[in-house]
Design a protein around this motif. Sequence first.
Motif, short mmCIF file in Angstrom:
data_model
loop_
_atom_site.label_atom_id
_atom_site.label_comp_id
_atom_site.label_asym_id
_atom_site.label_seq_id
_atom_site.Cartn_x
_atom_site.Cartn_y
_atom_site.Cartn_z
N GLU A 228 -0.31 31.08 -66.25
CA GLU A 228 -1.60 30.42 -66.34
C GLU A 228 -1.38 28.92 -66.27
N PRO A 229 -2.23 28.20 -65.52
CA PRO A 229 -2.08 26.74 -65.43
C PRO A 229 -2.10 26.08 -66.80
N LYS A 231 -2.68 22.75 -69.38
CA LYS A 231 -3.75 21.77 -69.52
C LYS A 231 -3.49 20.54 -68.66
N ASP A 232 -2.21 20.14 -68.54
CA ASP A 232 -1.86 18.94 -67.78
C ASP A 232 -2.04 19.12 -66.28
N GLU A 233 -2.30 20.34 -65.83
CA GLU A 233 -2.50 20.60 -64.40
C GLU A 233 -3.96 20.60 -63.98
N SER A 234 -4.87 20.46 -64.91
CA SER A 234 -6.28 20.77 -64.66
C SER A 234 -6.88 19.99 -63.49
N ARG A 235 -6.62 18.70 -63.39
CA ARG A 235 -7.33 17.91 -62.38
C ARG A 235 -6.84 18.20 -60.97
N ILE A 237 -5.47 20.89 -59.87
CA ILE A 237 -5.89 22.25 -59.52
C ILE A 237 -7.38 22.27 -59.18
N SER A 238 -8.19 21.53 -59.91
CA SER A 238 -9.61 21.40 -59.55
C SER A 238 -9.76 20.83 -58.16
N THR A 253 -12.74 29.69 -56.52
CA THR A 253 -12.33 29.50 -57.92
C THR A 253 -11.13 30.38 -58.22
N ARG A 271 1.53 24.59 -56.69
CA ARG A 271 1.91 24.57 -58.10
C ARG A 271 3.44 24.46 -58.23
N ASN A 354 -3.69 14.44 -59.55
CA ASN A 354 -3.96 14.77 -60.95
C ASN A 354 -4.50 13.56 -61.71
#
Length: 365
Positions: A228-229, A231-235, A237-238, A253, A271, A354
Amino acid sequence: MKIDPDSAGIAPPENEPPLNSATAQSGKLLSPDQHLLLITAGDWEDFIKEWAQFQKTKYHLVDRLGGANDYGIDVAGFVTDKGFDGEWDNYQCKFYTGAPLAPNTAIPEIGKLIWHAYDGKISLPRKYYFFAPKDCGPSLKKLLLNSSDLKDKVLEKWDDWCATEITSKQTIELSGEFAKFIDEVDFSIFQYKPRHEVIEDHRKTPYYIIRFGGGLPQRPAAKEPSAEPLKDESRYISQLYEAYSDKENVVITAGNIASYSKLEAHYGRQREAFFHAESLKSFARDSVPDGTFKSLQSEIYSGVIDTCDDEHKHGAARMKAVIDRASAIQLTENGLIQVTKVQDRHGICHQLANEDELTWVPKDD
């Protein structure tokens, strides 16, 4: 009498390797050991500051206390937050010139520390290490390897070497309660740290390469992306999903990307690239001076930003063009180049995304 120039005179050196570009630029490198034998007082001060960075990984606090009224302490490593009320180690590493460190230089330092411990200014350290650019000489090493002989030498030479050297305010006599105190000191705490051990400590800092050269250490393998991604990858990945959605004209999505096999494979590769770049960032933090990795990011950003700002059919095309451009940039100056892989270049693009330094689907598109 004629002399044959091919058979007379000094013969050329044997087994010289072919000239390479590094040798042509800098000549033969001195070994770290040779370097320290030639080091200046100013460079030694810098070297000790660099060396102390590794000590910070071993202690709660490391501080430089050398100077006037230093109580015989140069660099102190405190094991806990209690300072001198807890365990601590002393490293006596002043720049001693000339010959290797000798008893007549070391013993006054020992005497100074013991006196200030008796006087209540400090506690006795857990360990007390001597080291110097030219190491400790044989006579001092023998004393430091035999605590009873060291104690005898301190007592024998107290009047000559210590009594008037500890403080300018008074002569410290070896008598009364102080004599009883020094008799109970465990002289095995006084040791020496060979130059090669100091160099090995320094090797674990980010400053070793810039001071001694010799190439970067082997880089560890990059970690595999988590299932699972993070938290530091969120932007970034969005931004990937925004680019995919812009290409397909449908909202992509995490819930439906599996329906698009090529996009799912691409997502997995991005990733992996991000994790490669993160591993390079960690490697740089431990192996090279601060700012080296940031400089690499900045160089790649400068090389791809015009491509990012060009017109593109959709966000995915923009992302591909930027990553392709990052792969093609000629990077020659940064110290991390020799360990930087193609995946790192791709991953740095996603690191920049990111932080919104790069944007795949600009708001005005």
